[in-house]
Design an enzyme around this catalytic site. Sequence first.
Site, PDB file in Angstrom:
ATOM      1  N   ASP A 158     -10.299   3.070  -3.537  1.00 52.78           N
ATOM      2  CA  ASP A 158     -10.982   1.851  -3.079  1.00 52.78           C
ATOM      3  C   ASP A 158     -12.381   1.744  -3.687  1.00 52.78           C
ATOM      4  O   ASP A 158     -13.110   2.730  -3.776  1.00 52.78           O
ATOM      5  CB  ASP A 158     -11.080   1.848  -1.553  1.00 52.78           C
ATOM      6  CG  ASP A 158      -9.727   1.595  -0.914  1.00 52.78           C
ATOM      7  OD1 ASP A 158      -8.726   1.526  -1.659  1.00 52.78           O
ATOM      8  OD2 ASP A 158      -9.666   1.472   0.320  1.00 52.78           O
ATOM      9  N   ASP A 189       0.831  -1.200   0.000  1.00 54.52           N
ATOM     10  CA  ASP A 189       0.000   0.000   0.000  1.00 54.52           C
ATOM     11  C   ASP A 189       0.873   1.259   0.000  1.00 54.52           C
ATOM     12  O   ASP A 189       2.091   1.191   0.179  1.00 54.52           O
ATOM     13  CB  ASP A 189      -0.892  -0.044   1.263  1.00 54.52           C
ATOM     14  CG  ASP A 189      -2.324   0.319   0.944  1.00 54.52           C
ATOM     15  OD1 ASP A 189      -2.529   1.105   0.021  1.00 54.52           O
ATOM     16  OD2 ASP A 189      -3.233  -0.173   1.646  1.00 54.52           O
TER      17      ASP A 189
HETATM   18  C1  GLA Z   1      -6.072   0.815   1.302  1.00 55.90           C
HETATM   19  C2  GLA Z   1      -6.226  -0.186   0.169  1.00 55.90           C
HETATM   20  C3  GLA Z   1      -7.323  -1.169   0.508  1.00 55.90           C
HETATM   21  C4  GLA Z   1      -7.022  -1.876   1.826  1.00 55.90           C
HETATM   22  C5  GLA Z   1      -6.851  -0.833   2.911  1.00 55.90           C
HETATM   23  C6  GLA Z   1      -6.361  -1.409   4.221  1.00 55.90           C
HETATM   24  O1  GLA Z   1      -7.179   1.648   1.417  1.00 55.90           O
HETATM   25  O2  GLA Z   1      -6.488   0.480  -1.024  1.00 55.90           O
HETATM   26  O3  GLA Z   1      -7.470  -2.122  -0.537  1.00 55.90           O
HETATM   27  O4  GLA Z   1      -5.881  -2.666   1.688  1.00 55.90           O
HETATM   28  O5  GLA Z   1      -5.879   0.147   2.533  1.00 55.90           O
HETATM   29  O6  GLA Z   1      -6.281  -0.402   5.178  1.00 55.90           O
END
Ligand code: GLA
Length: 511
Positions: free
Chosen positions: A217, A162
């Site tokens: 997301d 991430d």
């Molecule tokens: C980010 C990623 C998600 C998930 C969250 C976990 O937002 O894009 O897919 O992994 O972190 O906190």
Amino acid sequence: MKKVLLLIITLTLIAFYFSSISAEKPGQAFRADYDGLAMTPPMGWYPWNTFGQEPQNEKLIKEMVEALISSGMREAGYLYVGPDEGICYYRASDGKLTTNLERYPSGLRGLGDYIHQRGLKYALYTDAGTLTCSKAMPGTKGHEFEDMRQFAEWRTDYLKIDWCNTKGQDIVQTYTLLNEAQRAAGRPLVHSLCSWGVGEPWKWAAAVGHLWRTTGDICEPGKADWNSAMKIVFANEKLYEYAGPGHWNDPDMMIVGMPGLSEAQNRSLFSLWCMMAAPLIAGNDLRQMSESTRQILTNIEVIAIDQDPLGIQGHIIRQEGQISIWGQKKLFDGSQAVLIFNQNNSPSQVTISWDELGFSRAASLYVRDLWKHQTTGPITRGLSVTVPPNDVIMLRLSRSKDFPLPPIISADTYLISLHSKSSKPEKLSASLTIHNAGKVDLPLWKVHGPLPPWLFVKITKKGNNQIITNQINTAGLSPGYYHTIVRLDNTEPISKRPMSAFYYEVELEVK
Ligand code: GLA
């Protein structure tokens, strides 16, 4: 004089050869060229979309492993599974990443072994900054090499990295360093970059990873959001030129089967992901999915479009109001996939013509409906269909009546574990089976590189399956623990595209 002429001709040919290669991939490096990983989009299950971080623990992941097997998803190619930001490790005072044993009592290595023994591959999560997104876990910043060694020790096969808490970090340099650290750790793994499109990873990340998120997301945990999924689809669509074998645009984990979506919406989402050659990481609760969701996620004819060895990302060739026609998805056998997506709240009649798809008008084509599993034709010029509201019609067009499925591989285990019973030399043997749910007959897999002297690998065919027999001779081995990763390679026989390398491990304890 003759010799000089010959030399000039030879040099010109060599120069032409190299210029034509570089014309194909101008200056581009591909990480998959050396590890052979993710030559088709990775498939698996990840917890975040449904669970967020709180309910994640070892029990949950193990239940999903069992559901992947009993639902038929493993045989359909869903392979990678494991915790996302599930608070599964912390950084101990000695600087080492250490399992959170309260949530994962078998340890992260124990969970990995369990997953491998069940014929699945192990996915873990980290962050390129100082902390993960919710700040519940440490990031790799400043610990890149030791952390990648720890992920290798846990036997990770897929690592999502991430991009939270990275203030002041250069994105290309950071992910390049992490790639170097992964190589130094010596364990081949799929590197999934997760910067949500920040830094336009599609322009550079193929050299350091296998897939990259293109957008934010898809939903908040537990809250499937159709409108957000639509925004993601149309943003990801535009990037089609950047995807190919070993380097994929990732529009995020799927929401198919999450509460709040209709069957037609689930079918549409799955078709769109497959048309875009997107990674198919399911995000629904597999333990309680409906039969309709199970059938959507395991529709092998649609999965075959996603997993096609040419790895072409299809895109919109015509848009009329709320109707989009997706094409340019050529497949390994010369056929093509077409998707007609109706976002209207009423049924819509749509006509498609062969010439807009790149066939000649006179071509006599068989039409396979990939959701109804019916073939019609041969038909010339084109056809008209009625698409139900918020639904799709997904077709495969071919000059031949055959619609062969490309190889779709699964295995009964990825971990062969053997123990000698006495201190005398012993011969031990254990096998694993590689299953191909596709219809293309694969040549025998071949061992890549030298094996340790104590291991001999024999590969034989049994129908559509291949049996990998591991023969071990403990003669000359001192007591102790031995471990190796075996890599097998295959070249898909029709398109000549190499398949993803098949990695598994053999461990041996000698008395
Ligand atoms: C980010 C990623 C998600 C998930 C969250 C976990 O937002 O894009 O897919 O992994 O972190 O906190």
